[in-house]
Design an enzyme around this catalytic site. Structure first.
Site: not given
Ligand code: PMV
Length: 322
Positions: A108, A110-112, A114, A155
């Site tokens: 989790g 954020g590989s996509s 990055a 992200d």
């Molecule tokens: O699941 P992750 O680590 O990609 O985080 C999502 C965070 C959210 O606020 C729920 C969605 C977003 O795009 O901000």
């Protein structure tokens, strides 16, 4: 052969997940686990991808067919980004893309996002198209929305700007709060979170009971503003307390899980200032703030509660050409 490699960091959400989707502020930090993308030329008018870390082995598509048919998950962000890039730049040459990662896509981090950012940077450098961070963000954000339809882009901002940032979508505000390592411990639940369904679930709740959910988002926003001040002042005890408060609101929202709660409680029992889930919820990672005296105990308690402590540095550098 001409080639360019760029890398971008992963991320951890510190404050404000979910509410950030609705335009409220959040705080995110870039982590030193990086994703690398190498772009090189090819004679064919094709888009080729080799991404062994996500099980993509020599994928190839003609330029005219980009975005059509079913696209494998590991390629979707890259392909949509290339499609957007071609539309905007009118550069229609074939290209070869190779990716490699310091981290598992399960965590989790954020590989996509990055990989999207690193690819966009490598691509624009490769074609000598100068882009600002804001332009890079816009290009990547379009591709992300093309693929998954939802997302705040926090992200992408972490991958582009790096550091620890205060973020309002869609990069309307990006403010650097710290470029230094934060005193945190990160624990992985062993469960892969599924972001899009969780975002949709919160959306449904918001449609059903807007008053309640808006109240939660407003309370989260107060916490985010206080956390911003506390991070700027390096008041880690306060940051920890605010994390625990944010966690209670996420629990109220219904996005935490037994596994996350167990790791969070164990970190707090070991003397952490505070802890919360990081990201959409349901799995992935939790994050605890601790002083140096309690660090070992916090890590041991997390492992004892069947979490995996991940050794990451925070406030990492944003996207760069290697
Ligand atoms: O699941 P992750 O680590 O990609 O985080 C999502 C965070 C959210 O606020 C729920 C969605 C977003 O795009 O901000």
């Amino acid at each position: 052969m001409k080639e360019v490699t760029a890398s971008a960091p992963g991320k951890l959400m510190l404050f404000g997940e979910h509410s950030v989707v609705y335009g409220f502020p959040s705080i995110v930090t870039a982590v030193d686990q990086r994703l690398r993308v190498r772009v090189s030329n090819t004679r064919e008018a094709a888009f080729s991808v080799h991404a062994p870390d996500v099980g993509v082995d020599n994928y190839k598509k003609s330029i005219s067919e980009l975005g059509s048919e079913k696209i494998p998950k590991g390629v979707a962000f890259l392909e949509m980004l290339y499609k957007r890039f071609i539309e905007q730049s009118k550069i229609k040459t074939g290209i070869q893309v190779e990716t490699s990662s310091d981290f598992s896509s399960e965590f989790g981090f954020g590989s996509s996002s990055a990989v999207t950012v690193a690819f966009a940077k490598a691509l624009t450098e490769f074609h000598e198209v100068p882009v600002s961070n804001e332009e890079l963000f816009r290009l990547c954000y379009q591709a992300v929305l093309d693929v998954q339809g939802v997302g705040s882009g926090f992200d992408l901002a972490a991958a582009i700007w790096g550091g620890t940032i205060y973020y309002v979508k869609p990069a309307r505000i990006v403010e650097l709060l710290s470029a230094n390592e934060l005193p945190v411990v990160v624990g992985y639940t062993g469960i892969k979170a599924n972001t899009v369904p969780l975002v949709r679930m919160v959306e449904e709740k918001k449609n059903t009971d807007p008053t309640k959910i808006n109240q939660i988002f407003e309370q989260v926003t107060t916490i985010v503003e206080l956390a911003k001040t506390a991070i700027l002042a390096a008041d880690w005890q306060k940051v920890g307390i605010l994390m625990s408060e944010n966690q209670l609101l996420l629990q109220e929202l219904g996005v935490s899980s037994t596994e996350l709660n167990t790791l969070i409680d164990s970190a707090k029992a070991a003397g952490a200032f505070g802890a919360k889930l990081s990201g959409a919820g349901g799995g992935d990672c939790m994050i605890a703030v601790t002083d140096i005296e309690h660090r070992d105990a916090v890590e041991e308690h997390i492992e004892h509660a069947h979490g995996k402590v991940l050794n990451v540095q925070t406030s990492a550098q944003g996207v760069r050409v290697e």
